[in-house]
Design a protein around this motif. Structure first.
Motif, short mmCIF file in Angstrom:
data_model
loop_
_atom_site.label_atom_id
_atom_site.label_comp_id
_atom_site.label_asym_id
_atom_site.label_seq_id
_atom_site.Cartn_x
_atom_site.Cartn_y
_atom_site.Cartn_z
N LYS A 117 16.72 -17.96 -25.23
CA LYS A 117 16.29 -17.76 -23.86
C LYS A 117 17.15 -18.58 -22.90
O LYS A 117 17.57 -18.08 -21.85
CB LYS A 117 14.82 -18.18 -23.74
CG LYS A 117 14.13 -17.68 -22.50
CD LYS A 117 12.68 -18.14 -22.48
CE LYS A 117 11.73 -16.97 -22.53
NZ LYS A 117 10.32 -17.33 -22.45
N ALA A 161 20.39 -16.99 -22.57
CA ALA A 161 20.27 -15.76 -21.76
C ALA A 161 20.23 -16.11 -20.26
O ALA A 161 20.88 -15.45 -19.45
CB ALA A 161 19.02 -14.98 -22.16
N TYR A 162 19.47 -17.15 -19.93
CA TYR A 162 19.41 -17.57 -18.52
C TYR A 162 20.77 -18.08 -18.04
O TYR A 162 21.16 -17.85 -16.89
CB TYR A 162 18.34 -18.64 -18.32
CG TYR A 162 16.97 -18.07 -18.06
CD1 TYR A 162 16.66 -17.51 -16.82
CD2 TYR A 162 15.99 -18.08 -19.04
CE1 TYR A 162 15.40 -16.97 -16.59
CE2 TYR A 162 14.73 -17.54 -18.81
CZ TYR A 162 14.45 -16.99 -17.58
OH TYR A 162 13.20 -16.45 -17.35
N LEU A 166 22.80 -15.15 -17.21
CA LEU A 166 22.36 -14.63 -15.91
C LEU A 166 23.00 -15.44 -14.79
O LEU A 166 23.51 -14.88 -13.80
CB LEU A 166 20.83 -14.72 -15.83
CG LEU A 166 20.17 -14.29 -14.52
CD1 LEU A 166 20.18 -12.78 -14.38
CD2 LEU A 166 18.73 -14.79 -14.45
N GLU A 167 23.01 -16.77 -14.95
CA GLU A 167 23.60 -17.66 -13.94
C GLU A 167 25.09 -17.39 -13.80
O GLU A 167 25.68 -17.63 -12.76
CB GLU A 167 23.39 -19.13 -14.35
CG GLU A 167 21.96 -19.61 -14.20
CD GLU A 167 21.52 -19.65 -12.74
OE1 GLU A 167 22.33 -20.07 -11.89
OE2 GLU A 167 20.38 -19.24 -12.45
N LEU A 204 26.81 -12.54 -16.15
CA LEU A 204 27.10 -11.67 -17.29
C LEU A 204 25.93 -10.71 -17.50
O LEU A 204 24.81 -10.98 -17.07
CB LEU A 204 27.31 -12.50 -18.55
CG LEU A 204 28.58 -13.33 -18.63
CD1 LEU A 204 28.52 -14.26 -19.84
CD2 LEU A 204 29.80 -12.44 -18.71
N GLU A 205 26.20 -9.60 -18.18
CA GLU A 205 25.11 -8.76 -18.66
C GLU A 205 24.52 -9.46 -19.88
O GLU A 205 25.25 -10.12 -20.64
CB GLU A 205 25.61 -7.36 -19.03
CG GLU A 205 26.17 -6.58 -17.86
CD GLU A 205 25.15 -6.40 -16.75
OE1 GLU A 205 23.98 -6.11 -17.04
OE2 GLU A 205 25.52 -6.59 -15.57
N VAL A 206 23.22 -9.29 -20.08
CA VAL A 206 22.58 -10.00 -21.20
C VAL A 206 21.35 -9.25 -21.69
O VAL A 206 20.62 -8.65 -20.90
CB VAL A 206 22.20 -11.45 -20.78
CG1 VAL A 206 21.29 -11.46 -19.57
CG2 VAL A 206 21.56 -12.23 -21.92
N THR A 207 21.17 -9.24 -23.01
CA THR A 207 19.89 -8.80 -23.57
C THR A 207 19.40 -9.87 -24.54
O THR A 207 20.20 -10.53 -25.21
CB THR A 207 19.98 -7.46 -24.34
OG1 THR A 207 20.87 -7.61 -25.43
CG2 THR A 207 20.45 -6.33 -23.44
N TRP A 208 18.10 -10.04 -24.60
CA TRP A 208 17.43 -11.02 -25.46
C TRP A 208 16.32 -10.28 -26.20
O TRP A 208 15.37 -9.84 -25.57
CB TRP A 208 16.85 -12.13 -24.57
CG TRP A 208 16.04 -13.21 -25.22
CD1 TRP A 208 16.49 -14.40 -25.69
CD2 TRP A 208 14.61 -13.23 -25.42
NE1 TRP A 208 15.44 -15.15 -26.17
CE2 TRP A 208 14.28 -14.45 -26.01
CE3 TRP A 208 13.59 -12.31 -25.14
CZ2 TRP A 208 12.97 -14.80 -26.35
CZ3 TRP A 208 12.28 -12.65 -25.48
CH2 TRP A 208 11.98 -13.89 -26.07
N MET A 209 16.53 -10.07 -27.48
CA MET A 209 15.55 -9.28 -28.24
C MET A 209 14.96 -10.15 -29.36
O MET A 209 15.63 -10.46 -30.33
CB MET A 209 16.25 -8.04 -28.82
CG MET A 209 15.34 -7.12 -29.64
SD MET A 209 14.10 -6.29 -28.62
CE MET A 209 12.71 -6.23 -29.76
N PRO A 210 13.70 -10.55 -29.24
CA PRO A 210 13.11 -11.43 -30.25
C PRO A 210 12.56 -10.63 -31.43
O PRO A 210 12.25 -9.45 -31.30
CB PRO A 210 11.96 -12.08 -29.49
CG PRO A 210 11.49 -11.00 -28.56
CD PRO A 210 12.74 -10.22 -28.18
N TYR A 233 9.56 -10.31 -32.54
CA TYR A 233 8.21 -10.71 -32.14
C TYR A 233 7.24 -10.36 -33.25
O TYR A 233 7.54 -9.56 -34.11
CB TYR A 233 7.82 -10.04 -30.83
CG TYR A 233 7.59 -8.55 -30.94
CD1 TYR A 233 8.63 -7.65 -30.79
CD2 TYR A 233 6.33 -8.05 -31.24
CE1 TYR A 233 8.42 -6.30 -30.89
CE2 TYR A 233 6.11 -6.69 -31.35
CZ TYR A 233 7.16 -5.82 -31.18
OH TYR A 233 6.94 -4.47 -31.29
N LYS A 257 15.78 -22.59 -14.99
CA LYS A 257 15.05 -21.32 -14.90
C LYS A 257 14.14 -21.12 -16.10
O LYS A 257 13.04 -20.59 -15.98
CB LYS A 257 16.05 -20.16 -14.84
CG LYS A 257 16.88 -20.10 -13.58
CD LYS A 257 16.29 -19.10 -12.59
CE LYS A 257 16.97 -19.13 -11.24
NZ LYS A 257 18.25 -18.45 -11.24
#
Lengths: 371, 179
Positions: free
Chosen positions: B20, B23-24, B27-28, B31-37, B39, B153
C-alpha cells in the motif's frame, strides 16, 4: 500529482461516488467481498454533510425493502451486497421492477453456488441479466472493469434508473471490489430537494402538495389480468427503448483481429494482458468488453465476428455470457469458452493457452467440426 | 517503465501495508498503479500476498502469473513464488526462518537480514519498511521522498509521528543490500 486523483479500492469508490452523486439513502448488510462499501459510508458520515441516510439493516431482505420504500418516495436509494445476499434480495428486486421504481443495486460477486467462497466470480450473470426474481423483467446491468468505472457507474446507474424508471445493477466482482487503483471522483452534487422530486417524479408517493391534489399509490399488485397484461406491455416497451438507446461496450484491437475474445468486468483486463502478449507473438486477437450486460451488445459482436476465425468467451463461471455471444453470431463462427469457477481467477497465460488450444493449434477441418 | 511486483509472507508481517505504501508512493510520483491483495480468510499466521504493478502506461491485468520483482518473507511464499520470477528478475528475501534458500541462477537473488536489523533497531513494526528499503534500492521505481509522502497518505494521522522511524528503516534496508 493532481490533487483530485485518489488511490482507493473499488468498493470504497462506490461509497464515495454515492455520496457525491447526492444519493439519499443506502441500506445494506455486510458481506465479503463488498463490506468496504458500508464501512466507507459509515466512516464518511454523510448524514452530517449531505444528509444522506446510511443504515445497516438487520438483513438483506430488510435492506432491499427499505430500498423499495425509499424509491417509492422518489429518493435516490441504493443497496450493495454479494452473491448470496443478492439472492436473498430477488423478491424485492422483482417488486421494484414491477412497481417501476428507480434504484441502484450493487453486486460484488463471489464464488457460488450456495455460500460458496469469498473470492471473485462472475457466476451471477444469468441471475443479473435474465431476471433473477420472478416475472418478465430486466435490470440495466453495468459491468465495471476498473476502480474508475466503479465510481462512474454509480451516477450512470442512478441516471438510467431514473430515466427509465427501472432498477439498475452494478455487477462487479471481488477483483475490482478489492483492488486499489487511481480514481478521480465526481464533483459533489447536492441531493435533490423535495420540490425537484415533485417535479421529476410525479409518480412518487410524496403526499398531496402544491400542484398535486391526488395521492399516488405504488404497488406491484394488480388482480385484473387485463390490466396486468397492459402493465407488462408497458414494461416491455421500456425494455425495447433501453435496448435501442443504452447498449455500451468497449472494443479494442478489432480491426485486424483474426480471433476475438469476449469478456466482461475485471477479467476483460486479464484478457487484455493475454492479448498484448499474443500480439507480441504475431497472433492477432481483439476484444469486445460488454459494459452493459443487459442490454447486451449483440450487434457489436455480430459485426466484429464477421472477419474472425473464432471467438473465445472468458468468464469466471461455467459458461453463461457465452449463450448471449452465441445468440449474437448464430453458427457463423465457432464460439468456445474458458472459465474458472469457485473463486479462482485465471492468469493471462491460461487465457492465451485456451485460445491456442481452441483455435490456433487446431487444424482447420477440426474447427469446421466445432461449427 | 513497468515493474510487476509480488510481496508475500505471513499475515501480520506488513505485506499488504508495504504494498500500500509503495502504491501511494507511485501515486505521488504520477505513475499508474494497481494494488491487488490476496483478500480473504488470511489472518495472523496465515499467508498473505499482494500484487503491486507500477507503470508509466495504462495497466491491463491486475492479476499476474509471473513477476519482475518478488519480496519474500517466509518459506511458503518462497516455495510458491521463486519459480514465478521472470528470468532476469529480482528476488529479495529475508533468510530468517528460511530452510531452503532460493536456488535459481537466472535471476538476481538478494538476501536481506531484515529480522536481524529489526531486532537490532528495537522496532519490530519497522520490519516491512526495511524490506521496502531493500526493494527501493534494487528497483528505484520511486524516490524515497515519494515514499515518505506516500506514508503520509497511507497512514492515519495519529501514526504520522512514526514516519521518521519508518524512513530510517527504509534507509537501513537500502544499506543492507550488499552491492
Amino acid at each position: 500529482m493532481k490533487d483530485n486523483v485518489k488511490l482507493m479500492k473499488g468498493n470504497e469508490a462506490i461509497a464515495m461516488a454515492a455520496i457525491r452523486y447526492g444519493c439519499d439513502g443506502y441500506f445494506g448488510y455486510p458481506i465479503t467481498p463488498q463490506s468496504e462499501v458500508l464501512e466507507t459510508l459509515e466512516a464518511e458520515m454523510p448524514w452530517e454533510t449531505t444528509g444522506m441516510v446510511v443504515l445497516q439493516a438487520e438483513s438483506e431482505l430488510a435492506s432491499i425493502n427499505m430500498v423499495y420504500g425509499g424509491a417509492a418516495t422518489g429518493k435516490a436509494v441504493m443497496t450493495s451486497s454479494s452473491s448470496p445476499g443478492v439472492s436473498l434480495m430477488q423478491e424485492g428486486i422483482s417488486y421494484l421492477a414491477a412497481s417501476e421504481l428507480p434504484a441502484l443495486i450493487v453486486n460484488v460477486m463471489r464464488g457460488g453456488p450456495g455460500l460458496g467462497t469469498i473470492h471473485p466470480s462472475q457466476s451471477d450473470y444469468f441471475q443479473a441479466t435474465k431476471g433473477g426474481g420472478h416475472g418478465d423483467y430486466h435490470l440495466i446491468v453495468l459491468a465495471p472493469s476498473t476502480v474508475q468505472e466503479m465510481a462512474d457507474f454509480v451516477a450512470l446507474g442512478f441516471d438510467l434508473a431514473f430515466k427509465y424508471r427501472t432498477p439498475s445493477m452494478i455487477l462487479a466482482d471481488g477483483v475490482v471490489g478489492q483492488m486499489m487503483e487511481k480514481v478521480v471522483l465526481p464533483e459533489q452534487r447536492p441531493r435533490r430537494t423535495e420540490e425537484e422530486i415533485h417535479l421529476q417524479c410525479p409518480w412518487a408517493v410524496t403526499g398531496k402538495h402544491k400542484g398535486r391534489d391526488k395521492r399516488n399509490i405504488v404497488t406491484s399488485l394488480e388482480l385484473d389480468s387485463a390490466i396486468m397484461e397492459k402493465n407488462n406491455e408497458r414494461f416491455q416497451r421500456t425494455y425495447r427503448e433501453i435496448e435501442k438507446n443504452e447498449v455500451r461496450y468497449e472494443a479494442r484491437y478489432i480491426d485486424d483481429a483474426e480471433y476475438l475474445i469476449v469478456a466482461f468486468g475485471s477479467i476483460a483486463r486479464i484478457c487484455m494482458k493475454a492479448i498484448e502478449d499474443a500480439r507480441k507473438e504475431g497472433i492477432k486477437v481483439g476484444i469486445i468488453r460488454p459494459i452493459t450486460l443487459w442490454p447486451f451488445p449483440y450487434e457489436a459482436i455480430r459485426k466484429a465476428a464477421a472477419n474472425v476465425k473464432g471467438i473465445l468467451c472468458v468468464e469466471l463461471n461455467a459458461g453463461q455470457m457465452i449463450e448471449d455471444v452465441r445468440l449474437a453470431v448464430s453458427d457463423s463462427v465457432p464460439v468456445t469458452h474458458y472459465g474458472r469457477m469457485g473463486g479462482i481467477v485465471p492468469n493471462p497465460q491460461e487465457i492465451l493457452d485456451a485460445l491456442r488450444r481452441d483455435f490456433i493449434d487446431k487444424p482447420a477441418n477440426a474447427q469446421e467440426e466445432t461449427k | 517503465m513497468k515493474d510487476e511486483i509480488i510481496i508475500a509472507g505471513f499475515g501480520g508481517q506488513g505485506v499488504l501495508s508495504m504494498g500500500k505504501i509503495l502504491a501511494y508512493a507511485a501515486l505521488e510520483n504520477d505513475l499508474e498503479v494497481t494494488w491487488m491483495p490476496s483478500y480473504g480468510p488470511e489472518q495472523r499466521g496465515g499467508t498473505a500476498n499482494v500484487t503491486v504493478i507500477l507503470s508509466d502506461e495504462e495497466i491491463s491485468s491486475p492479476v499476474l502469473d509471473t513477476y519482475d520483482t518478488a519480496v519474500i518473507l517466509n518459506q511458503q511464499s518462497l516455495d510458491k513464488f521463486e519459480s514465478k520470477v521472470k528470468p532476469g528478475g529480482v528476488l529479495i528475501y529475508d533468510p530468517y526462518g528460511i530452510h531452503h534458500a532460493p536456488t535459481r541462477t537466472d535471476i538476481t537473488i538478494v538476501p536481506v537480514d531484515a529480522m536481524e536489523a529489526t531486532i537490532e533497531m528495537g522496532q519490530a513494526k519497522s520490519y516491512n519498511m526495511i524490506l521496502l528499503g531493500a526493494l527501493l534500492k534494487m528497483r528505484p521505481d520511486v524516490p524515497v521522498e515519494a515514499v515518505v509522502r506516500g506514508l503520509k497518505k497511507a497512514l492515519p494521522e495519529r501514526h504520522h509521528h512514526l514516519i521518521p522511524a519508518n524512513e530510517a528503516a527504509i534507509r537501513k534496508g537500502m544499506d543492507l543490500v550488499k552491492q
